[in-house]
Scaffold this motif. Structure first.
Motif, PDB file in Angstrom:
ATOM      1  N   MET A   1       0.811  -1.197   0.000  1.00 39.72           N
ATOM      2  CA  MET A   1       0.000   0.000   0.000  1.00 39.72           C
ATOM      3  C   MET A   1       0.850   1.254   0.000  1.00 39.72           C
ATOM      4  SD  MET A   1      -2.995   1.012   2.503  1.00 39.72           S
ATOM      5  CE  MET A   1      -3.571   2.658   2.668  1.00 39.72           C
ATOM      6  N   ASN A   2       2.069   1.179   0.477  1.00 36.43           N
ATOM      7  CA  ASN A   2       2.858   2.390   0.618  1.00 36.43           C
ATOM      8  C   ASN A   2       3.610   2.784  -0.634  1.00 36.43           C
ATOM      9  OD1 ASN A   2       5.084   0.729   0.527  1.00 36.43           O
ATOM     10  ND2 ASN A   2       5.527   0.864   2.702  1.00 36.43           N
ATOM     11  N   GLY A   3       3.475   2.029  -1.695  1.00 36.97           N
ATOM     12  CA  GLY A   3       4.094   2.418  -2.951  1.00 36.97           C
ATOM     13  C   GLY A   3       5.595   2.509  -2.867  1.00 36.97           C
ATOM     14  N   GLY A   4       6.223   1.725  -1.994  1.00 33.24           N
ATOM     15  CA  GLY A   4       7.669   1.747  -1.866  1.00 33.24           C
ATOM     16  C   GLY A   4       8.168   2.743  -0.840  1.00 33.24           C
ATOM     17  N   ASP A   5       7.260   3.509  -0.252  1.00 31.21           N
ATOM     18  CA  ASP A   5       7.668   4.484   0.757  1.00 31.21           C
ATOM     19  C   ASP A   5       7.873   3.780   2.089  1.00 31.21           C
ATOM     20  OD1 ASP A   5       7.326   6.605  -1.066  1.00 31.21           O
ATOM     21  OD2 ASP A   5       5.183   6.671  -0.639  1.00 31.21           O
ATOM     22  N   ALA A   6       8.834   4.258   2.856  1.00 32.47           N
ATOM     23  CA  ALA A   6       9.075   3.706   4.195  1.00 32.47           C
ATOM     24  C   ALA A   6       8.384   4.612   5.212  1.00 32.47           C
ATOM     25  CB  ALA A   6      10.572   3.635   4.465  1.00 32.47           C
ATOM     26  N   GLN A  13       1.136   2.773  11.962  1.00 34.37           N
ATOM     27  CA  GLN A  13      -0.002   2.466  12.824  1.00 34.37           C
ATOM     28  C   GLN A  13      -1.232   3.273  12.404  1.00 34.37           C
ATOM     29  OE1 GLN A  13       0.665   3.296  16.977  1.00 34.37           O
ATOM     30  NE2 GLN A  13      -1.284   2.421  17.590  1.00 34.37           N
ATOM     31  N   TYR A  14      -1.057   4.570  12.141  1.00 34.51           N
ATOM     32  CA  TYR A  14      -2.181   5.403  11.689  1.00 34.51           C
ATOM     33  C   TYR A  14      -2.719   4.909  10.353  1.00 34.51           C
ATOM     34  CZ  TYR A  14      -1.061   8.950  15.250  1.00 34.51           C
ATOM     35  OH  TYR A  14      -0.844   9.616  16.412  1.00 34.51           O
ATOM     36  N   ILE A  15      -1.826   4.519   9.452  1.00 34.86           N
ATOM     37  CA  ILE A  15      -2.250   4.037   8.137  1.00 34.86           C
ATOM     38  C   ILE A  15      -3.072   2.761   8.296  1.00 34.86           C
ATOM     39  CG2 ILE A  15      -1.436   3.052   5.956  1.00 34.86           C
ATOM     40  CD1 ILE A  15       0.893   5.150   6.147  1.00 34.86           C
ATOM     41  N   ARG A  16      -2.600   1.818   9.113  1.00 32.47           N
ATOM     42  CA  ARG A  16      -3.361   0.577   9.339  1.00 32.47           C
ATOM     43  C   ARG A  16      -4.733   0.865   9.949  1.00 32.47           C
ATOM     44  NH1 ARG A  16       1.648  -1.320  10.894  1.00 32.47           N
ATOM     45  NH2 ARG A  16       1.198  -0.967  13.080  1.00 32.47           N
ATOM     46  N   SER A  30      -2.133   4.038  -2.559  1.00 35.19           N
ATOM     47  CA  SER A  30      -0.916   4.422  -1.860  1.00 35.19           C
ATOM     48  C   SER A  30      -1.301   5.370  -0.729  1.00 35.19           C
ATOM     49  CB  SER A  30       0.069   5.105  -2.820  1.00 35.19           C
ATOM     50  OG  SER A  30       1.330   5.251  -2.198  1.00 35.19           O
ATOM     51  N   ALA A  31      -0.325   5.682   0.109  1.00 27.13           N
ATOM     52  CA  ALA A  31      -0.509   6.651   1.192  1.00 27.13           C
ATOM     53  C   ALA A  31       0.724   7.539   1.228  1.00 27.13           C
ATOM     54  CB  ALA A  31      -0.701   5.942   2.528  1.00 27.13           C
ATOM     55  N   LEU A  32       0.505   8.823   1.452  1.00 30.81           N
ATOM     56  CA  LEU A  32       1.597   9.788   1.545  1.00 30.81           C
ATOM     57  C   LEU A  32       1.525  10.489   2.893  1.00 30.81           C
ATOM     58  CD1 LEU A  32       0.461   9.858  -1.620  1.00 30.81           C
ATOM     59  CD2 LEU A  32       2.472  11.293  -1.811  1.00 30.81           C
ATOM     60  N   VAL A  33       2.676  10.856   3.422  1.00 32.22           N
ATOM     61  CA  VAL A  33       2.728  11.535   4.715  1.00 32.22           C
ATOM     62  C   VAL A  33       3.422  12.880   4.559  1.00 32.22           C
ATOM     63  CG1 VAL A  33       2.759   9.366   5.992  1.00 32.22           C
ATOM     64  CG2 VAL A  33       4.894  10.499   5.441  1.00 32.22           C
ATOM     65  N   LYS A  34       3.028  13.815   5.421  1.00 31.26           N
ATOM     66  CA  LYS A  34       3.655  15.136   5.452  1.00 31.26           C
ATOM     67  C   LYS A  34       3.700  15.604   6.898  1.00 31.26           C
ATOM     68  CE  LYS A  34       5.212  18.929   3.488  1.00 31.26           C
ATOM     69  NZ  LYS A  34       6.491  18.930   2.783  1.00 31.26           N
ATOM     70  N   LEU A 134       1.196  15.647  11.817  1.00 23.16           N
ATOM     71  CA  LEU A 134       1.427  14.615  10.820  1.00 23.16           C
ATOM     72  C   LEU A 134       0.137  14.495  10.011  1.00 23.16           C
ATOM     73  CD1 LEU A 134       2.762  12.107   9.508  1.00 23.16           C
ATOM     74  CD2 LEU A 134       1.844  10.777  11.438  1.00 23.16           C
ATOM     75  N   VAL A 135       0.237  14.697   8.707  1.00 24.20           N
ATOM     76  CA  VAL A 135      -0.911  14.540   7.817  1.00 24.20           C
ATOM     77  C   VAL A 135      -0.643  13.330   6.928  1.00 24.20           C
ATOM     78  CG1 VAL A 135      -2.297  15.583   5.976  1.00 24.20           C
ATOM     79  CG2 VAL A 135      -1.377  17.019   7.810  1.00 24.20           C
ATOM     80  N   ILE A 136      -1.645  12.461   6.823  1.00 25.60           N
ATOM     81  CA  ILE A 136      -1.553  11.290   5.957  1.00 25.60           C
ATOM     82  C   ILE A 136      -2.723  11.340   4.991  1.00 25.60           C
ATOM     83  CG2 ILE A 136      -1.506   8.771   5.822  1.00 25.60           C
ATOM     84  CD1 ILE A 136      -0.596   8.787   8.784  1.00 25.60           C
TER      85      ILE A 136
END
Length: 186
Positions: A1-6, A13-16, A30-34, A134-136
């Protein structure tokens, strides 16, 4: 799901917990974080305004709401020139002011983002001893005919990265104007 992002442990945990997409064979996700140097309440005040995405989304020139703001509300968004679209029709799927979760589904428009759905979450954190956020943002979308999953994810992630960078810029400017104080200041 993370598209190769670590992701770090908290991000994962938030993504799950909040970013559950079940893509079909012809979809990508995918999911992106900022990390934003502004307090979560300030960032959320921008994100939650489904009726005013142009406050931080650089590709939106105008937004017209159909009815009152609430779950099921629909907005018509005009997209700035330079993108392969001029309009997008979007429905508010989730707005949780306690957990800071926004869910949006694209239901029409003259673009190729079919069955697009996104979830955006806002989480307080501490950055350099000050209130931060933290924004996801995660998404799922159909892969258009003639494109690959990688191409589609790359395009959507590029748009989201621009939106998240703009959200950070606007939020951090607002935070400086508010003169946010450090945490645990004595």
């Amino acid at each position: 799901m993370n598209g190769g992002d670590a992701y770090c442990a908290a991000e994962a945990q938030y993504i799950r917990r909040h970013h559950k997409h079940e893509p079909r064979e012809n979809q990508c996700t995918s999911a992106l974080v900022k990390h934003i140097k502004a307090p979560a309440h300030l960032v959320w005040s921008l994100v939650r305004r489904f009726d005013q995405p142009q406050r931080y989304k650089p590709f939106v020139s105008r937004c017209i709401m159909n009815g009152e703001l609430g779950i099921g509300s629909v907005r018509e968004v005009n997209v700035k020139s330079g993108l392969p679209a001029t309009t997008s029709t979007e429905r508010l799927e989730l707005l949780d002011d306690e957990e800071h979760i926004l869910g949006v589904k694209i239901v029409g428009g003259d673009h190729r983002l079919k069955n697009y759905s996104s979830i955006m979450t806002v989480h307080p954190e501490v950055i350099d001893g000050r209130p931060g956020t933290l924004v996801i943002e995660s998404f799922v979308v159909d892969v258009p005919d003639g494109n690959t999953k990688d191409e589609t994810c790359y395009f959507v992630k590029a748009l989201i990265r621009c939106n998240l960078k703009s959200l950070a810029d606007v939020s951090e400017r607002m935070a400086v104007q508010d003169r946010v104080e450090p945490i645990n200041q004595f």
